[in-house]
Design an enzyme around this catalytic site. Sequence first.
Site, PDB file in Angstrom:
ATOM      1  N   HIS A  43      -9.396  14.159  26.291  1.00 24.03           N
ATOM      2  CA  HIS A  43      -8.882  13.988  24.757  1.00 24.03           C
ATOM      3  C   HIS A  43      -7.350  13.618  24.906  1.00 24.03           C
ATOM      4  O   HIS A  43      -6.697  14.113  25.751  1.00 24.03           O
ATOM      5  CB  HIS A  43      -9.177  14.994  23.955  1.00 24.03           C
ATOM      6  CG  HIS A  43      -8.801  14.806  22.534  1.00 24.03           C
ATOM      7  ND1 HIS A  43      -7.613  15.051  21.900  1.00 24.03           N
ATOM      8  CD2 HIS A  43      -9.800  14.554  21.387  1.00 24.03           C
ATOM      9  CE1 HIS A  43      -7.750  14.793  20.517  1.00 24.03           C
ATOM     10  NE2 HIS A  43      -9.027  14.755  20.277  1.00 24.03           N
ATOM     11  N   ASP A  69      -9.666  22.919  28.677  1.00 20.79           N
ATOM     12  CA  ASP A  69      -9.907  22.356  27.142  1.00 20.79           C
ATOM     13  C   ASP A  69     -11.175  22.793  26.631  1.00 20.79           C
ATOM     14  O   ASP A  69     -12.129  22.116  26.924  1.00 20.79           O
ATOM     15  CB  ASP A  69      -9.532  21.094  26.966  1.00 20.79           C
ATOM     16  CG  ASP A  69      -9.514  20.551  25.741  1.00 20.79           C
ATOM     17  OD1 ASP A  69      -9.888  21.232  24.713  1.00 20.79           O
ATOM     18  OD2 ASP A  69      -9.284  19.248  25.483  1.00 20.79           O
ATOM     19  N   GLN A  85     -14.316  21.605  22.707  1.00 25.17           N
ATOM     20  CA  GLN A  85     -15.814  21.130  22.484  1.00 25.17           C
ATOM     21  C   GLN A  85     -16.991  22.144  23.131  1.00 25.17           C
ATOM     22  O   GLN A  85     -18.069  21.971  22.945  1.00 25.17           O
ATOM     23  CB  GLN A  85     -15.950  19.838  22.875  1.00 25.17           C
ATOM     24  CG  GLN A  85     -15.401  18.897  22.179  1.00 25.17           C
ATOM     25  CD  GLN A  85     -15.660  18.781  20.825  1.00 25.17           C
ATOM     26  OE1 GLN A  85     -16.581  18.876  20.317  1.00 25.17           O
ATOM     27  NE2 GLN A  85     -14.716  17.980  19.838  1.00 25.17           N
ATOM     28  N   LYS A 134     -12.863  23.695  14.418  1.00 25.43           N
ATOM     29  CA  LYS A 134     -14.036  22.983  14.955  1.00 25.43           C
ATOM     30  C   LYS A 134     -15.273  23.896  15.105  1.00 25.43           C
ATOM     31  O   LYS A 134     -16.425  23.498  15.598  1.00 25.43           O
ATOM     32  CB  LYS A 134     -13.802  22.142  16.234  1.00 25.43           C
ATOM     33  CG  LYS A 134     -12.851  21.074  16.329  1.00 25.43           C
ATOM     34  CD  LYS A 134     -12.881  20.369  17.742  1.00 25.43           C
ATOM     35  CE  LYS A 134     -11.724  19.489  17.976  1.00 25.43           C
ATOM     36  NZ  LYS A 134     -11.871  18.188  16.982  1.00 25.43           N
ATOM     37  N   CYS A 147      -9.993   9.577  19.971  1.00 24.97           N
ATOM     38  CA  CYS A 147      -8.599  10.214  20.662  1.00 24.97           C
ATOM     39  C   CYS A 147      -9.102  10.001  22.113  1.00 24.97           C
ATOM     40  O   CYS A 147      -8.497  11.047  22.791  1.00 24.97           O
ATOM     41  CB  CYS A 147      -8.179  11.545  20.134  1.00 24.97           C
ATOM     42  SG  CYS A 147      -7.684  11.570  18.427  1.00 24.97           S
TER      43      CYS A 147
END
Lengths: 134, 415
Positions: B128, B205, B208, B231, B371
């Site tokens: 991202h 990261d 997600q 999220k 993104c």
Amino acid sequence: MAMSDLYREHILDHYENPRHHGTLADADFSHEESNPLCGDHVRIDVKLSEDKTRIADAAFSGEGCIISQAATSMLLESVMGWRIDDVEQLDPQHVLSLIGVPLTANRVKCALLGLKVLKTGIKLWKLQQMQHSA
Amino acid sequence: MHTQREFFDVHAVRRDFPILQQRVNGKPLVFLDSAASSQKPLPVLEAMERVYREAYANVHRGVYALSEAATAAYDEARAKIARFIGAPAVENIVFTRNATEALNLLAYAYARAFLREGDEILLTELEHHANFVPWMVLARERNVTLKFIPLTPEGLLDLDAFERLLTERTRIVTFAHVSNVLGTITDPAPIIARAHAAGAIVIVDGSQSVPHMPVNVQAMDCDFLVFSGHKMLGPTGIGVLYGKRALLEAMPPFLTGGDMISYVGFDDVRWNDVPLKFEAGTPAFVEAIGLGAAVDYLSALGMDAVRAHEAQLTAYALERLSEVSGVRIYGPQDPQRRGGVIAFTVNRIHPHDLASLLDQHGIAIRAGHHCAQPLHQRLGVNATARASFYIYTEPSEIDALAEGIEHAKRALRIS
């Protein structure tokens, strides 16, 4: 708003049969920009009149959604022969009226991409002329 | 439609999300954009409202009852989040605005302090922009080299290439646990073990992954993990940086001001202990409390159940969408190797037009590059459409998406 409203016949027609599509070999200037939101891309080549005050011819290329491409096609069709000073001052409403259907805020950005490219192209060309004559 | 197993009561879950009850353009809302930001359940909304109505005062300041209550609730939220990701202690949890800010914190405070000219940072082609641009800026400023782990044709990280790219100059390895476009799930532990053996630290990261599957920072042994609250059922404006304590303590602060100091004189300043050293100014403590409630909500469902529910939906969506002619799906075909996010294109329909046409049917999907422009350059497309799922997503909504694509094709005269 019904679906058929957004993708009305005249919009689909401009998308499928774009006017002034392609590039100009003898352009006075070209400019291109992308919409960072969606990656839509428009390039416009402009050929000016002999006295360099009016748009004699223009062509656009690039890729993107129906709204961005159809709006650019309609825009170029409408400004043929116009004074570039007037195009530079053109109200965005001109393009939105050509589209003729209400757009959501994010789709307005798609519709106005071509106008932004054309106006910025004119501005940069003028700047260049000033620098040349200075 | 195949028989679907129920891992929890999805109808009961949906009743907790008032926003899902509405109609859009005359149709029931089909919300398929949770990868961008999730909806919020009543317990999260109520927890935040309760603070504002009953226990609001600035934290870490007053010695009066209201401030003590707010501070206790804020501290409790931090403890809930630490437990949720298996962190050893609350001191490992730094609150940030979102994952983007956490990554910037690392690029500024960690990398600018510890990286030297010629050092290398290894990232991946599917990152991202949030895990891309901060390193790019750093690379330009400090003459640090960025290297990118490429993808296999299926959209997985090319681990052979990773082995080749990892050198003694590699100081940081960073990657998305789950891709926000391809859905690719990367098994973090083996990569982290190899990176550590080469002397590099690892930043994961988890934007997600943390919302969608069990994540345990000690089991994977990452040095840092970042994620965003919004999220994962929480509010906007609150995110998390997990860090190993020794690293957090060695790092200089990022933003400076109140709350992050232990002493300020006219010619001397001393930093507060971690994690407060990294939390300058009045924190978004109401949002942190909201995120604590979100973590409670997810924990009650069980993260194994959340993952199983989404894997089942993903398998169904892969099958259902591949039956629609003209649809091309990007990323791993094996639903066990991908999270609940499906990027796709429809032949001769720009994703933006598709999203507008689906919106007319009340279906919300994302269109664009999500993104991740460099990844789209690799995929050879300007934009994709993306449908993503969460705990409130039902198989009937995937049917609605497939039917919506057929409607869009008819509207644009594409057979």
